[in-house]
Design an enzyme around this catalytic site. Structure first.
Site, PDB file in Angstrom:
ATOM      1  N   HIS A 118       0.834  -1.205   0.000  1.00 51.01           N
ATOM      2  CA  HIS A 118       0.000   0.000   0.000  1.00 51.01           C
ATOM      3  C   HIS A 118       0.868   1.253   0.000  1.00 51.01           C
ATOM      4  O   HIS A 118       0.612   2.198  -0.753  1.00 51.01           O
ATOM      5  CB  HIS A 118      -0.919  -0.001   1.226  1.00 51.01           C
ATOM      6  CG  HIS A 118      -2.122  -0.860   1.084  1.00 51.01           C
ATOM      7  ND1 HIS A 118      -2.055  -2.236   0.960  1.00 51.01           N
ATOM      8  CD2 HIS A 118      -3.455  -0.556   1.052  1.00 51.01           C
ATOM      9  CE1 HIS A 118      -3.275  -2.742   0.852  1.00 51.01           C
ATOM     10  NE2 HIS A 118      -4.138  -1.742   0.904  1.00 51.01           N
ATOM     11  N   HIS A 177       1.262  -3.928   9.255  1.00 47.35           N
ATOM     12  CA  HIS A 177       2.659  -3.646   8.923  1.00 47.35           C
ATOM     13  C   HIS A 177       3.398  -3.086  10.129  1.00 47.35           C
ATOM     14  O   HIS A 177       2.798  -2.420  10.981  1.00 47.35           O
ATOM     15  CB  HIS A 177       2.761  -2.636   7.776  1.00 47.35           C
ATOM     16  CG  HIS A 177       2.456  -3.188   6.431  1.00 47.35           C
ATOM     17  ND1 HIS A 177       3.231  -4.167   5.825  1.00 47.35           N
ATOM     18  CD2 HIS A 177       1.453  -2.918   5.560  1.00 47.35           C
ATOM     19  CE1 HIS A 177       2.711  -4.464   4.641  1.00 47.35           C
ATOM     20  NE2 HIS A 177       1.635  -3.724   4.467  1.00 47.35           N
TER      21      HIS A 177
END
Length: 358
Positions: A118, A177
């Site tokens: 992303h 993440h």
């Protein structure tokens, strides 16, 4: 290994603090995570920019596809864990319970975590958009509007970094993440985008070049996977971990697996090549109507509306290979619609209207 465990444990502390202090901004952070979703490139950013500037739109698809391909290769090499499963399996907390990280419906991605796809996709595409916008302000220097140029430069790059930081915080907040993974993703995306600033050949690429590029990307990725599998290295090691530690099995989506992203990107690149080299594109986007503002506005509106309909097309997931084939076809149809089908329909409609008026 010890240094990486310490990096991960420090990342977990950051995630816990974010989830505690930013809970009031949960909806906004989830929204920013969606903003950074690479799939928005094909359904929102690309339709807008291609009709405004075909050079920028073409570059955007190339940057997104090659950037995501590098992201896949990096993920297979780096073997990055994701926080939501790492805290459950690490032995760094031997005498105490593992830290509790809250999960969300978009947390349970199944691929490796480093670098963040992303963050990488968001940074490379927004880099293309910002540099494209700034290219229009270069002439201001020649007209002694240096101050205006500097203000615009500062404003656009501030927007760029605000968006990247927001996307990074959102990805860390939802525990998908670690901080170092999103930072690596941002700078990797910028490098890929900058490389394509010096690659003008993509603007004149033939359909054969698109097909050869697709084949190279697919064969290299598949060959890399098979070679390591022969060496008893499973590059899909992250999928079982995601299924095991995801708080809700319904949050596991085959669309987040490594090969799903690869197939989706290859389909988009093929669809772009097919569209740009089609007669419909030459007739509509290279004709006299292409210079009209009304033509571009109609193409943008029609493209965005049509692509939203693709969201209602649900690909069956019970058969993995069938899913990949249909995903490729759906991804190819999206840029083909933007580049050729919609402009041709708008062109035909405008031509019919002009004949009636005459």
């Amino acid at each position: 290994s010890i240094k990486m465990d310490l990096l991960h444990s420090n990342g977990v502390l950051i995630i816990q603090r974010l989830q505690r202090d930013y809970r009031a901004y949960q909806d906004f952070l989830n929204f920013m995570s969606h903003v950074g979703d690479p799939r928005n490139i094909f359904s929102i950013y690309f339709p807008l920019w291609f009709q405004l500037n075909q050079v920028v739109g073409t570059k955007m698809i190339w940057v997104a596809v090659i950037g995501d391909w590098f992201n896949l290769i990096f993920k297979w090499i780096l073997f990055g864990h994701r926080p939501y499963w790492w805290v459950q399996e690490t032995m760094i907390y031997p005498n105490q319970s593992s830290p509790c990280l809250e999960q969300f419906p978009i947390t349970c991605e199944t691929g490796p975590g480093s670098p963040s796809g992303h963050a990488m996709g968001s940074s490379c595409v927004w880099y293309v958009m910002v540099t494209a916008a700034l290219s229009y302000t270069v002439r201001w220097k020649e007209k002694s509007a240096v101050t205006l140029h500097r203000l615009t430069w500062s404003f656009l790059w501030s927007i760029f970094w605000i968006i990247q930081i927001s996307v990074c915080i959102s990805r860390v907040f939802i525990a998908t993440h670690f901080p170092h993974q999103v930072i690596l993703g941002v700078f990797a995306g910028i490098l890929v985008a900058e490389a394509f600033e010096h690659t003008p050949a993509i603007q004149t690429a033939s359909l054969r070049v698109y097909i050869k590029t697709n084949l190279f990307l697919f064969v290299f990725a598949l060959g890399f996977y098979l070679v390591l599998k022969l060496l008893d290295i499973d590059l899909l090691w992250s999928v079982p971990k995601a299924k095991k530690w995801c708080a809700n099995p319904d949050w596991i989506n085959i669309d987040t697996t490594p090969f799903a992203g690869l197939v989706r990107n290859l389909g988009a690149l093929f669809g772009l090549g097919l569209g740009i080299n089609s007669e419909m594109f030459i007739t509509s986007c290279k004709g006299k109507n292409s210079c009209k503002r009304s033509f571009r506005i109609l193409c943008i509106a029609a493209s965005l509306a049509t692509l939203q309909l693709y969201n209602f097309v649900k690909i069956p997931t019970h058969t993995e290979y069938l899913f990949y084939i249909l995903s490729f076809c759906k991804s190819a149809a999206m840029p083909l619609t933007v580049v050729a089908l919609v402009p041709y329909c708008v062109h035909s409609l405008m031509r019919t209207t002009e004949k009636k008026l005459n």
